[in-house]
Design a protein around this motif. Structure first.
Motif, mmCIF file in Angstrom:
data_model
loop_
_atom_site.group_PDB
_atom_site.id
_atom_site.type_symbol
_atom_site.label_atom_id
_atom_site.label_comp_id
_atom_site.label_asym_id
_atom_site.label_seq_id
_atom_site.Cartn_x
_atom_site.Cartn_y
_atom_site.Cartn_z
ATOM 1 N N GLU A 112 0.826 -1.206 0.000
ATOM 2 C CA GLU A 112 0.000 0.000 0.000
ATOM 3 C C GLU A 112 0.862 1.258 0.000
ATOM 4 O O GLU A 112 0.648 2.183 0.784
ATOM 5 C CB GLU A 112 -0.977 -0.016 1.175
ATOM 6 C CG GLU A 112 -1.888 -1.222 1.178
ATOM 7 C CD GLU A 112 -2.696 -1.371 2.451
ATOM 8 O OE1 GLU A 112 -2.641 -0.483 3.329
ATOM 9 O OE2 GLU A 112 -3.379 -2.394 2.566
ATOM 10 N N GLU A 167 3.702 -6.072 9.181
ATOM 11 C CA GLU A 167 3.340 -5.244 8.032
ATOM 12 C C GLU A 167 4.331 -5.314 6.867
ATOM 13 O O GLU A 167 3.914 -5.401 5.709
ATOM 14 C CB GLU A 167 3.171 -3.797 8.492
ATOM 15 C CG GLU A 167 2.308 -2.985 7.593
ATOM 16 C CD GLU A 167 1.986 -1.626 8.204
ATOM 17 O OE1 GLU A 167 1.536 -0.767 7.438
ATOM 18 O OE2 GLU A 167 2.174 -1.414 9.414
ATOM 19 N N ASP A 195 2.066 -1.545 -5.984
ATOM 20 C CA ASP A 195 1.923 -0.483 -4.993
ATOM 21 C C ASP A 195 2.722 -0.736 -3.716
ATOM 22 O O ASP A 195 2.172 -0.944 -2.642
ATOM 23 C CB ASP A 195 0.434 -0.270 -4.661
ATOM 24 C CG ASP A 195 0.196 1.013 -3.876
ATOM 25 O OD1 ASP A 195 1.033 1.932 -3.934
ATOM 26 O OD2 ASP A 195 -0.832 1.081 -3.180
ATOM 27 N N TYR A 201 8.813 4.936 -3.913
ATOM 28 C CA TYR A 201 7.586 4.274 -4.354
ATOM 29 C C TYR A 201 7.917 3.324 -5.500
ATOM 30 O O TYR A 201 8.663 3.674 -6.408
ATOM 31 C CB TYR A 201 6.549 5.303 -4.791
ATOM 32 C CG TYR A 201 6.074 6.165 -3.644
ATOM 33 C CD1 TYR A 201 5.240 5.642 -2.663
ATOM 34 C CD2 TYR A 201 6.477 7.487 -3.532
ATOM 35 C CE1 TYR A 201 4.824 6.421 -1.593
ATOM 36 C CE2 TYR A 201 6.057 8.272 -2.476
ATOM 37 C CZ TYR A 201 5.237 7.734 -1.511
ATOM 38 O OH TYR A 201 4.829 8.493 -0.448
ATOM 39 N N GLN A 222 1.236 3.904 -2.035
ATOM 40 C CA GLN A 222 0.696 5.232 -2.318
ATOM 41 C C GLN A 222 -0.065 5.823 -1.135
ATOM 42 O O GLN A 222 -0.281 7.027 -1.086
ATOM 43 C CB GLN A 222 -0.200 5.187 -3.564
ATOM 44 C CG GLN A 222 0.584 4.932 -4.835
ATOM 45 C CD GLN A 222 1.637 6.001 -5.109
ATOM 46 O OE1 GLN A 222 1.401 7.192 -4.968
ATOM 47 N NE2 GLN A 222 2.820 5.554 -5.491
ATOM 48 N N SER A 223 -0.469 4.988 -0.181
ATOM 49 C CA SER A 223 -1.180 5.504 0.987
ATOM 50 C C SER A 223 -0.216 5.975 2.080
ATOM 51 O O SER A 223 -0.640 6.469 3.113
ATOM 52 C CB SER A 223 -2.118 4.432 1.558
ATOM 53 O OG SER A 223 -1.361 3.370 2.122
ATOM 54 N N ARG A 224 1.080 5.846 1.838
ATOM 55 C CA ARG A 224 2.084 6.203 2.842
ATOM 56 C C ARG A 224 2.778 7.516 2.483
ATOM 57 O O ARG A 224 2.965 7.836 1.328
ATOM 58 C CB ARG A 224 3.098 5.090 2.973
ATOM 59 C CG ARG A 224 2.410 3.785 3.397
ATOM 60 C CD ARG A 224 3.371 2.643 3.477
ATOM 61 N NE ARG A 224 2.711 1.378 3.651
ATOM 62 C CZ ARG A 224 2.366 0.862 4.827
ATOM 63 N NH1 ARG A 224 2.637 1.498 5.937
ATOM 64 N NH2 ARG A 224 1.768 -0.309 4.890
ATOM 65 N N VAL A 225 3.191 8.237 3.493
ATOM 66 C CA VAL A 225 3.865 9.524 3.311
ATOM 67 C C VAL A 225 5.348 9.332 3.631
ATOM 68 O O VAL A 225 5.717 9.104 4.790
ATOM 69 C CB VAL A 225 3.244 10.610 4.227
ATOM 70 C CG1 VAL A 225 3.958 11.937 4.055
ATOM 71 C CG2 VAL A 225 1.758 10.743 3.946
#
Length: 169
Positions: free
Chosen positions: A54, A76, A116, A139, A56-59
């Motif tokens: 995941e 995770e 992703d 990414y 793209q959901s991480r900064v």
């Protein structure tokens, strides 16, 4: 074909600001060019590679502030496999830069086929226990069972910290 693809990660640490040579993208090779500030060259003991789903959901800015193990759940990170066959959620490679100030190092990492992801490369100190020196956050759109384009890693952001970046086995 196995559900995993072996990715050869070329870790080029240039110990100075600037860009390295463009990495190769043949076959299942994943090129990774990492920049490291020369101020930490004497302290650098190892690199730790972690891949999270995941992406793209991480900064990235948040993930790079401190040790990643303090920010994610133990289960995770994806299970990776090193060149020695060892499987772990965080693979550690001793720093063995060749070529002086523009050194490089080759690492082989087996990453599951998928989409992703975010690849975190943490720079660790020589001390025991190791200390977090900084990290690179990248990414990765997808990993294919056949051909993978090169990934040019973001420079390692030096933040330093007193945390121990070790992930539990």
């Amino acid at each position: 074909m196995t559900p995993r693809t072996s990715l050869l990660v070329l870790l080029g640490a240039t110990l100075a600001a600037g860009c390295g040579a463009e990495p190769s993208s043949s076959g299942t090779r994943l090129g990774l060019d990492v920049l490291i500030d020369r101020a930490v060259a004497d302290e650098l003991g190892a690199f730790q590679v972690v891949v999270l789903p995941e992406g793209q959901s991480r900064v990235c800015a948040e993930l790079q502030r401190t040790c990643l193990n303090q920010q994610v759940k133990a289960d995770e990170p994806l299970l990776l496999q090193g060149p020695d066959g060892k499987k772990a959620r965080a693979l550690r490679f001793e720093a063995g830069l060749s070529g002086g100030a523009g050194g490089s190092q080759e690492l082989a990492v087996d990453i599951p086929v998928g989409r992703d992801y975010v690849v975190i490369i943490e720079a660790l100190s020589r001390s025991s226990p190791p200390r977090f020196l900084g990290s690179s956050c990248n990414y990765l759109e997808s990993v294919s069972a056949s051909r993978n384009d090169a990934l040019i890693a973001a420079p390692i952001t030096l933040t330093g910290g007193e945390c121990d970046p070790t992930f539990a086995p």
